[in-house]
Design a protein around this motif. Sequence first.
Motif, short mmCIF file in Angstrom:
data_model
loop_
_atom_site.label_atom_id
_atom_site.label_comp_id
_atom_site.label_asym_id
_atom_site.label_seq_id
_atom_site.Cartn_x
_atom_site.Cartn_y
_atom_site.Cartn_z
N SER A 104 0.80 -1.22 0.00
CA SER A 104 0.00 0.00 0.00
C SER A 104 0.84 1.27 0.00
CB SER A 104 -0.95 0.01 1.21
OG SER A 104 -0.20 -0.04 2.41
N SER A 105 2.13 1.17 0.24
CA SER A 105 2.99 2.34 0.28
C SER A 105 3.06 3.02 -1.09
CB SER A 105 4.40 1.96 0.71
OG SER A 105 4.39 1.44 2.02
N LEU A 106 3.02 4.33 -1.09
CA LEU A 106 3.11 5.08 -2.34
C LEU A 106 4.55 5.32 -2.76
CD1 LEU A 106 0.27 7.69 -1.76
CD2 LEU A 106 0.20 5.65 -3.19
N LEU A 107 5.48 5.23 -1.81
CA LEU A 107 6.89 5.45 -2.12
C LEU A 107 7.65 4.14 -2.07
CD1 LEU A 107 7.31 8.66 0.05
CD2 LEU A 107 7.00 8.53 -2.42
N ALA A 108 8.66 4.03 -2.91
CA ALA A 108 9.46 2.81 -2.98
C ALA A 108 10.32 2.67 -1.74
CB ALA A 108 10.34 2.84 -4.22
N ASN A 109 10.58 1.44 -1.36
CA ASN A 109 11.46 1.16 -0.23
C ASN A 109 12.81 0.73 -0.79
OD1 ASN A 109 12.70 -1.07 1.65
ND2 ASN A 109 11.49 0.31 2.93
N TYR A 110 13.85 1.38 -0.34
CA TYR A 110 15.20 1.07 -0.81
C TYR A 110 15.99 0.32 0.24
CZ TYR A 110 13.96 4.29 -4.52
OH TYR A 110 13.34 4.90 -5.58
N GLY A 111 15.32 -0.55 0.98
CA GLY A 111 16.01 -1.37 1.97
C GLY A 111 16.02 -0.78 3.36
N ILE A 112 15.52 0.42 3.52
CA ILE A 112 15.46 1.06 4.83
C ILE A 112 14.21 1.92 4.88
CG2 ILE A 112 16.89 3.00 4.08
CD1 ILE A 112 17.99 3.11 6.95
N ILE A 113 13.51 1.85 5.99
CA ILE A 113 12.32 2.68 6.15
C ILE A 113 12.77 4.02 6.69
CG2 ILE A 113 10.12 2.94 7.35
CD1 ILE A 113 10.00 -0.13 7.41
N ASN A 114 12.64 5.05 5.88
CA ASN A 114 13.13 6.36 6.26
C ASN A 114 12.30 7.43 5.58
OD1 ASN A 114 14.58 8.54 7.11
ND2 ASN A 114 16.38 8.12 5.88
N SER A 115 11.05 7.56 5.98
CA SER A 115 10.15 8.52 5.34
C SER A 115 10.61 9.96 5.50
CB SER A 115 8.74 8.37 5.90
OG SER A 115 8.24 7.09 5.59
N GLU A 116 11.46 10.22 6.49
CA GLU A 116 11.93 11.60 6.68
C GLU A 116 12.70 12.10 5.48
OE1 GLU A 116 12.51 9.19 9.17
OE2 GLU A 116 10.77 9.87 10.31
N ARG A 117 13.29 11.20 4.72
CA ARG A 117 14.07 11.65 3.56
C ARG A 117 13.18 12.31 2.51
NH1 ARG A 117 14.65 5.78 2.04
NH2 ARG A 117 13.43 5.54 0.16
N TYR A 118 11.86 12.10 2.61
CA TYR A 118 10.93 12.70 1.66
C TYR A 118 10.32 13.99 2.19
CZ TYR A 118 11.30 8.21 -0.65
OH TYR A 118 11.77 7.10 -1.28
N ALA A 119 10.77 14.47 3.31
CA ALA A 119 10.17 15.66 3.91
C ALA A 119 10.22 16.87 2.98
CB ALA A 119 10.85 15.99 5.23
N SER A 120 11.22 16.92 2.14
CA SER A 120 11.33 18.06 1.22
C SER A 120 10.82 17.72 -0.17
CB SER A 120 12.79 18.52 1.14
OG SER A 120 13.60 17.47 0.65
N GLY A 121 10.12 16.60 -0.30
CA GLY A 121 9.55 16.22 -1.58
C GLY A 121 10.21 14.97 -2.15
N PHE A 122 9.68 14.52 -3.24
CA PHE A 122 10.22 13.34 -3.89
C PHE A 122 9.99 13.47 -5.39
CE2 PHE A 122 5.90 12.49 -2.52
CZ PHE A 122 5.30 11.98 -3.66
N THR A 123 10.64 12.61 -6.15
CA THR A 123 10.48 12.61 -7.60
C THR A 123 9.73 11.36 -8.02
OG1 THR A 123 12.48 11.37 -8.13
CG2 THR A 123 12.73 13.76 -7.79
N SER A 124 9.38 11.28 -9.28
CA SER A 124 8.67 10.11 -9.78
C SER A 124 9.52 8.85 -9.64
CB SER A 124 8.24 10.32 -11.23
OG SER A 124 9.36 10.56 -12.05
N ASN A 125 10.84 9.00 -9.58
CA ASN A 125 11.71 7.84 -9.40
C ASN A 125 11.57 7.22 -8.01
OD1 ASN A 125 12.80 8.08 -11.98
ND2 ASN A 125 14.37 9.51 -11.27
N ASP A 126 10.99 7.95 -7.07
CA ASP A 126 10.82 7.46 -5.71
C ASP A 126 9.50 6.72 -5.51
OD1 ASP A 126 13.25 8.56 -4.67
OD2 ASP A 126 12.28 10.52 -4.69
#
Length: 153
Positions: A104-126
């Motif tokens: 159900s997550s909208l953002l990809a997981n790159y082996g670590i759960i760290n939603s804070e890295r998206y605090a300033s936004g994300f790109t379609s690659n994420d």
Amino acid sequence: PLDDGNGNKNWNVYDRCSALYSALLALGITDVFVSPHNYGGSIVTELSNCISNNIPVFVSEWGNSDSDGDGSYRDTAALAQINYCHENAIAQSLWKYTDQTMKSSLLANYGIINSERYASGFTSNDLSHNGVLLLGRYYDFIRDEWIVRTAIQ
């Protein structure tokens, strides 16, 4: 039937929304809407029943996964629900803006759960599979109906 004979409720989304809305009206509370939560498939039929019976509805939480956030994607049902809500002006929000390893997550997981890295936004690659499918459809609405209309005027 609303009961399976053993006291267990067997209500679909419409039955629950209708019962809640009727109870609120009986209490004199009229300035409200009901908010079904749904996972694992489309609730277009139930939403249609709500509209047909003048029950205001806002789909406040739903996802393209099972209720535990995992399971199988049901892309066709999810897109049908998004389209139906859009066509019938039913407000909705998606679950879930995170990079957890859940379907159900909208953002990809790159082996670590760290939603804070998206605090300033994300790109379609994420975006995850779910993010690409669902947010992509919302983007289509914006592009086709707002940007195109604005450009034509």
